[in-house]
Design an enzyme around this catalytic site. Structure first.
Site, PDB file in Angstrom:
ATOM      1  N   GLU A 120       0.776  -1.218   0.092  1.00  0.00           N
ATOM      2  CA  GLU A 120       0.081  -0.013   0.060  1.00  0.00           C
ATOM      3  C   GLU A 120       0.812   1.193  -0.170  1.00  0.00           C
ATOM      4  O   GLU A 120       1.862   1.386   0.495  1.00  0.00           O
ATOM      5  CB  GLU A 120      -0.946   0.143   1.286  1.00  0.00           C
ATOM      6  CG  GLU A 120      -1.629  -0.974   1.589  1.00  0.00           C
ATOM      7  CD  GLU A 120      -2.361  -1.018   2.650  1.00  0.00           C
ATOM      8  OE1 GLU A 120      -3.371  -1.707   3.031  1.00  0.00           O
ATOM      9  OE2 GLU A 120      -2.251  -0.020   3.467  1.00  0.00           O
ATOM     10  N   CYS A 141       3.171   8.427   1.749  1.00  0.00           N
ATOM     11  CA  CYS A 141       3.432   7.578   2.677  1.00  0.00           C
ATOM     12  C   CYS A 141       3.928   6.037   1.875  1.00  0.00           C
ATOM     13  O   CYS A 141       2.989   5.583   1.091  1.00  0.00           O
ATOM     14  CB  CYS A 141       2.045   7.328   3.461  1.00  0.00           C
ATOM     15  SG  CYS A 141       2.550   6.031   4.881  1.00  0.00           S
ATOM     16  N   CYS A 143       4.949  -7.124   8.035  1.00  0.00           N
ATOM     17  CA  CYS A 143       5.894  -6.610   8.819  1.00  0.00           C
ATOM     18  C   CYS A 143       5.936  -7.851  10.127  1.00  0.00           C
ATOM     19  O   CYS A 143       4.878  -8.432  10.407  1.00  0.00           O
ATOM     20  CB  CYS A 143       5.080  -5.538   9.584  1.00  0.00           C
ATOM     21  SG  CYS A 143       6.232  -4.849  11.059  1.00  0.00           S
ATOM     22  N   CYS A 176       2.698  -5.894  16.185  1.00  0.00           N
ATOM     23  CA  CYS A 176       1.796  -4.997  16.910  1.00  0.00           C
ATOM     24  C   CYS A 176       0.361  -5.329  16.960  1.00  0.00           C
ATOM     25  O   CYS A 176      -0.182  -5.694  16.015  1.00  0.00           O
ATOM     26  CB  CYS A 176       2.203  -3.616  16.681  1.00  0.00           C
ATOM     27  SG  CYS A 176       3.852  -3.067  16.754  1.00  0.00           S
ATOM     28  N   CYS A 187      -2.291  -3.485  14.855  1.00  0.00           N
ATOM     29  CA  CYS A 187      -2.030  -3.077  13.634  1.00  0.00           C
ATOM     30  C   CYS A 187      -2.235  -4.147  12.265  1.00  0.00           C
ATOM     31  O   CYS A 187      -1.684  -5.209  12.693  1.00  0.00           O
ATOM     32  CB  CYS A 187      -0.406  -2.823  13.284  1.00  0.00           C
ATOM     33  SG  CYS A 187       0.326  -2.434  11.864  1.00  0.00           S
ATOM     34  N   GLY A 234       5.302  -2.159   6.846  1.00  0.00           N
ATOM     35  CA  GLY A 234       6.643  -2.611   7.348  1.00  0.00           C
ATOM     36  C   GLY A 234       7.312  -1.860   8.181  1.00  0.00           C
ATOM     37  O   GLY A 234       6.804  -0.730   8.663  1.00  0.00           O
ATOM     38  N   GLU A 235       8.428  -2.512   8.854  1.00  0.00           N
ATOM     39  CA  GLU A 235       9.165  -1.595   9.817  1.00  0.00           C
ATOM     40  C   GLU A 235      10.620  -1.226   9.128  1.00  0.00           C
ATOM     41  O   GLU A 235      11.516  -2.112   8.526  1.00  0.00           O
ATOM     42  CB  GLU A 235       9.534  -2.693  10.750  1.00  0.00           C
ATOM     43  CG  GLU A 235      10.697  -2.170  11.964  1.00  0.00           C
ATOM     44  CD  GLU A 235      10.431  -0.749  12.415  1.00  0.00           C
ATOM     45  OE1 GLU A 235       9.265  -0.165  12.871  1.00  0.00           O
ATOM     46  OE2 GLU A 235      11.567   0.048  12.351  1.00  0.00           O
ATOM     47  N   SER A 244       9.703   6.295  10.293  1.00  0.00           N
ATOM     48  CA  SER A 244       8.859   5.858  11.421  1.00  0.00           C
ATOM     49  C   SER A 244       9.378   4.399  11.851  1.00  0.00           C
ATOM     50  O   SER A 244       9.433   3.425  11.276  1.00  0.00           O
ATOM     51  CB  SER A 244       7.538   6.007  11.270  1.00  0.00           C
ATOM     52  OG  SER A 244       6.384   5.442  12.311  1.00  0.00           O
ATOM     53  N   SER A 247       7.178   5.292  17.336  1.00  0.00           N
ATOM     54  CA  SER A 247       6.067   4.945  17.537  1.00  0.00           C
ATOM     55  C   SER A 247       6.099   4.329  19.029  1.00  0.00           C
ATOM     56  O   SER A 247       6.366   3.300  19.433  1.00  0.00           O
ATOM     57  CB  SER A 247       5.682   3.597  16.761  1.00  0.00           C
ATOM     58  OG  SER A 247       5.332   4.413  15.303  1.00  0.00           O
ATOM     59  N   LEU A 248       5.885   5.141  20.073  1.00  0.00           N
ATOM     60  CA  LEU A 248       6.067   4.939  21.392  1.00  0.00           C
ATOM     61  C   LEU A 248       4.691   4.239  21.638  1.00  0.00           C
ATOM     62  O   LEU A 248       4.579   3.223  22.634  1.00  0.00           O
ATOM     63  CB  LEU A 248       6.233   6.139  22.093  1.00  0.00           C
ATOM     64  CG  LEU A 248       6.866   6.062  23.551  1.00  0.00           C
ATOM     65  CD1 LEU A 248       8.030   5.229  23.746  1.00  0.00           C
ATOM     66  CD2 LEU A 248       7.253   7.358  24.270  1.00  0.00           C
ATOM     67  N   HIS A 249       3.653   5.015  21.664  1.00  0.00           N
ATOM     68  CA  HIS A 249       2.201   4.549  22.225  1.00  0.00           C
ATOM     69  C   HIS A 249       1.916   3.939  23.810  1.00  0.00           C
ATOM     70  O   HIS A 249       0.977   3.675  24.008  1.00  0.00           O
ATOM     71  CB  HIS A 249       1.890   3.192  21.395  1.00  0.00           C
ATOM     72  CG  HIS A 249       1.917   3.507  19.819  1.00  0.00           C
ATOM     73  ND1 HIS A 249       1.750   4.609  19.281  1.00  0.00           N
ATOM     74  CD2 HIS A 249       2.310   2.472  18.808  1.00  0.00           C
ATOM     75  CE1 HIS A 249       1.816   4.337  17.985  1.00  0.00           C
ATOM     76  NE2 HIS A 249       2.119   3.177  17.410  1.00  0.00           N
ATOM     77  N   ASN A 273      -6.845   3.716  15.209  1.00  0.00           N
ATOM     78  CA  ASN A 273      -7.975   3.147  14.204  1.00  0.00           C
ATOM     79  C   ASN A 273      -8.487   1.719  14.601  1.00  0.00           C
ATOM     80  O   ASN A 273      -7.416   0.725  15.210  1.00  0.00           O
ATOM     81  CB  ASN A 273      -7.336   2.728  12.884  1.00  0.00           C
ATOM     82  CG  ASN A 273      -7.350   4.192  12.000  1.00  0.00           C
ATOM     83  OD1 ASN A 273      -8.521   4.972  12.292  1.00  0.00           O
ATOM     84  ND2 ASN A 273      -6.337   4.723  11.565  1.00  0.00           N
ATOM     85  N   CYS A 278      -2.308   2.565   7.621  1.00  0.00           N
ATOM     86  CA  CYS A 278      -1.656   1.173   7.582  1.00  0.00           C
ATOM     87  C   CYS A 278      -2.220   0.047   7.355  1.00  0.00           C
ATOM     88  O   CYS A 278      -2.810  -0.519   8.482  1.00  0.00           O
ATOM     89  CB  CYS A 278      -0.743   1.430   8.800  1.00  0.00           C
ATOM     90  SG  CYS A 278       0.559   0.200   8.994  1.00  0.00           S
TER      91      CYS A 278
HETATM   92  N1  SAH Z   1       6.594   0.167  11.459  1.00  0.00           N
HETATM   93  C1  SAH Z   1       6.824   1.314  11.504  1.00  0.00           C
HETATM   94  C2  SAH Z   1       6.250   2.145  10.345  1.00  0.00           C
HETATM   95  C3  SAH Z   1       5.036   1.577   9.783  1.00  0.00           C
HETATM   96  S1  SAH Z   1       3.440   2.057  10.888  1.00  0.00           S
HETATM   97  C4  SAH Z   1       6.081   1.987  12.875  1.00  0.00           C
HETATM   98  O1  SAH Z   1       5.519   0.910  13.539  1.00  0.00           O
HETATM   99  O2  SAH Z   1       6.496   3.105  13.254  1.00  0.00           O
HETATM  100  C5  SAH Z   1       3.113   3.508  10.832  1.00  0.00           C
HETATM  101  C6  SAH Z   1       2.369   4.007  12.022  1.00  0.00           C
HETATM  102  O3  SAH Z   1       0.983   3.658  12.137  1.00  0.00           O
HETATM  103  C7  SAH Z   1       3.156   3.711  13.327  1.00  0.00           C
HETATM  104  O4  SAH Z   1       3.138   4.893  14.083  1.00  0.00           O
HETATM  105  C8  SAH Z   1       2.064   2.666  14.003  1.00  0.00           C
HETATM  106  O5  SAH Z   1       1.979   2.477  15.188  1.00  0.00           O
HETATM  107  C9  SAH Z   1       0.642   3.321  13.387  1.00  0.00           C
HETATM  108  N2  SAH Z   1      -0.389   2.650  13.222  1.00  0.00           N
HETATM  109  C10 SAH Z   1      -0.588   1.115  12.925  1.00  0.00           C
HETATM  110  N3  SAH Z   1      -1.606   0.788  13.186  1.00  0.00           N
HETATM  111  C11 SAH Z   1      -2.622   1.795  13.766  1.00  0.00           C
HETATM  112  C12 SAH Z   1      -3.757   1.831  14.234  1.00  0.00           C
HETATM  113  N4  SAH Z   1      -4.473   0.715  14.139  1.00  0.00           N
HETATM  114  N5  SAH Z   1      -4.424   2.800  14.675  1.00  0.00           N
HETATM  115  C13 SAH Z   1      -3.369   3.852  14.789  1.00  0.00           C
HETATM  116  N6  SAH Z   1      -2.026   4.307  14.346  1.00  0.00           N
HETATM  117  C14 SAH Z   1      -1.614   2.718  13.944  1.00  0.00           C
HETATM  118 FE1  SF4 Z   2       4.990  -3.347  12.164  1.00  0.00          FE
HETATM  119 FE2  SF4 Z   2       4.700  -0.655  12.355  1.00  0.00          FE
HETATM  120 FE3  SF4 Z   2       2.560  -2.420  12.137  1.00  0.00          FE
HETATM  121 FE4  SF4 Z   2       4.089  -2.673  14.535  1.00  0.00          FE
HETATM  122  S1  SF4 Z   2       2.856  -0.618  13.725  1.00  0.00           S
HETATM  123  S2  SF4 Z   2       3.356  -4.166  13.138  1.00  0.00           S
HETATM  124  S3  SF4 Z   2       6.005  -2.141  13.698  1.00  0.00           S
HETATM  125  S4  SF4 Z   2       3.939  -1.934  10.433  1.00  0.00           S
END
Ligand code: SAH
Ligand code: SF4
Length: 342
Positions: free
Chosen positions: A90, A103, A110, A114, A117, A157-158, A189, A212-214, A288, A331
């Site tokens: 994507e 983006c 990945c 997480c 995700c 992806g990461e 990111s 991406s700390l969260h 999301n 994502c």
């Molecule tokens: N892998 C990398 C980059 C891709 S994800 C990373 O994790 O940073 C890009 C961003 O989308 C990250 O900040 C990730 O935490 C966020 N993301 C993924 N799924 C999400 C969701 N369901 N709601 C909000 N943010 C999300």
């Molecule tokens: Fe991978 Fe980023 Fe999604 Fe985590 S948030 S699974 S690191 S793409």
């Protein structure tokens, strides 16, 4: 077979010179590659026999538009791109006041897993090549007759799990003649691969590192991100402090808000404490809701409250604008065909 599109200009010239291909031909080839052609047959000013010789030794990996969705709300364009081996990734194109931002994906899937995700749910099929990352921009530019002025590595992806290819892609990106986007217009990111953040720091690049700390602590981060087992919040933030100090670049912390998990007042206070004094910025994202995941989006009032607390503690904070809400522009959601609950 050599991936000719992933070679830097000088490498390409040296490589072709070794095959006794004259310098002016090498220039023509480079110029076609910059234009985004994906076959040697399209290089019209090359003799047929040279086209054939090249096709026997080189490949030009790229992406093709599989599906395209345009948001009726804000013009955001979401692409499903197919790769030469049939895999699908994507990419999202967003319009801002200052221009177009894209983006990009860096892997097919990945492996970080997480829990919130969509991309992480299916594991990682393979890394993307530098050429395949570049091609996402070229195809989007051509399709919309625009120039992309900034990119974020926030698609599938990461990026730091595909470190070598991503760095090579960044080199290609800033080369003159081609897409030509400078490091200051790039955000990378990461979910926080501490060893790679340290490696990146040595390079002292002018890109923006998004982390991406969260979560403000390990207990909460462990509920969301398996990577928290490998590196603690303390180790991650120590690496970020070092990174910001060495590069003098502000770190952007991504904080997706999920109902009842990481969105309390206490979380906001703890986060403010953790980030105190660091050259950074917090980006709050309404989480999301993804099918198959237990995490749900926090309410708007929770977001506001969280923002106010960080603000009062002197931590720079913004709430991310949601673009393309009607086309699942987040994502990994499009490929899986999830419907976002709004
Ligand atoms: N892998 C990398 C980059 C891709 S994800 C990373 O994790 O940073 C890009 C961003 O989308 C990250 O900040 C990730 O935490 C966020 N993301 C993924 N799924 C999400 C969701 N369901 N709601 C909000 N943010 C999300
Ligand atoms: Fe991978 Fe980023 Fe999604 Fe985590 S948030 S699974 S690191 S793409």
């Amino acid at each position: 077979m050599i991936d000719i599109k992933s070679l830097e200009k000088e490498e390409l010239q040296a490589q072709l010179q070794k095959q006794n291909i004259p310098a002016f031909r090498a220039k023509q080839i480079a110029s076609w590659l910059d234009k985004g052609v994906l076959s040697f047959g399209e290089m019209k000013n090359l003799p047929k026999d040279l086209q054939e010789t090249l096709a026997k030794q080189y490949v030009i990996p790229g992406v093709a538009i599989e599906k395209k969705y345009v948001s009726k709300i804000d013009g955001t364009v979401k692409y499903l791109f197919s790769l030469s081996d049939g895999e699908v990734i994507e990419s999202v194109l967003m319009k801002y006041k200052h221009g177009w931002s894209q983006c990009l994906s860096t892997q097919v899937g990945c492996r970080m897993g997480c829990t919130f995700c969509a991309t992480g749910m299916e594991g990682c099929k393979r890394d993307l090549l530098p050429s395949e990352m570049l091609s996402q921009i070229e195809v989007a530019q051509k399709d919309n007759d625009i120039r992309v002025s900034s990119i974020v590595l926030m698609g599938m992806g990461e990026p730091l799990d595909n470190y070598e290819n991503v760095l090579r892609f960044l080199e290609l990106l800033s080369e003159e003649g081609g897409v030509h986007i400078g490091m200051r217009h790039v955000s990378l990111s990461t979910c926080g691969l501490v060893d790679k953040i340290k490696e990146l720091q040595q390079l002292n690049l002018q890109l923006t590192l998004s982390v991406s700390l969260h979560a403000p602590n390990d207990a909460i981060r462990l509920q969301l991100m398996p990577i928290a087992k490998k590196w603690s919040v303390e180790e991650l933030l120590a690496a970020c402090r070092e990174y910001a100090k060495t590069t003098s670049r502000r770190i952007s912390f991504e904080y997706a808000m999920f109902d009842g998990i990481n969105d309390s007042k206490e979380c906001a206070m703890e986060l403010a404490e953790q980030l105190k004094g660091m050259l950074c910025h917090v980006n709050l994202i309404p989480g999301n809701t993804v099918a198959g995941s237990r995490t749900k989006r926090s309410s708007a009032s929770r977001l506001k409250e969280f923002q106010t607390i960080l603000d009062s503690k002197g931590i720079p904070v913004t709430v991310r604008r949601t673009l393309g809400a009607d086309i699942n522009a987040s994502c990994g959601q499009l490929r899986r065909g999830d419907r976002e609950e709004i």
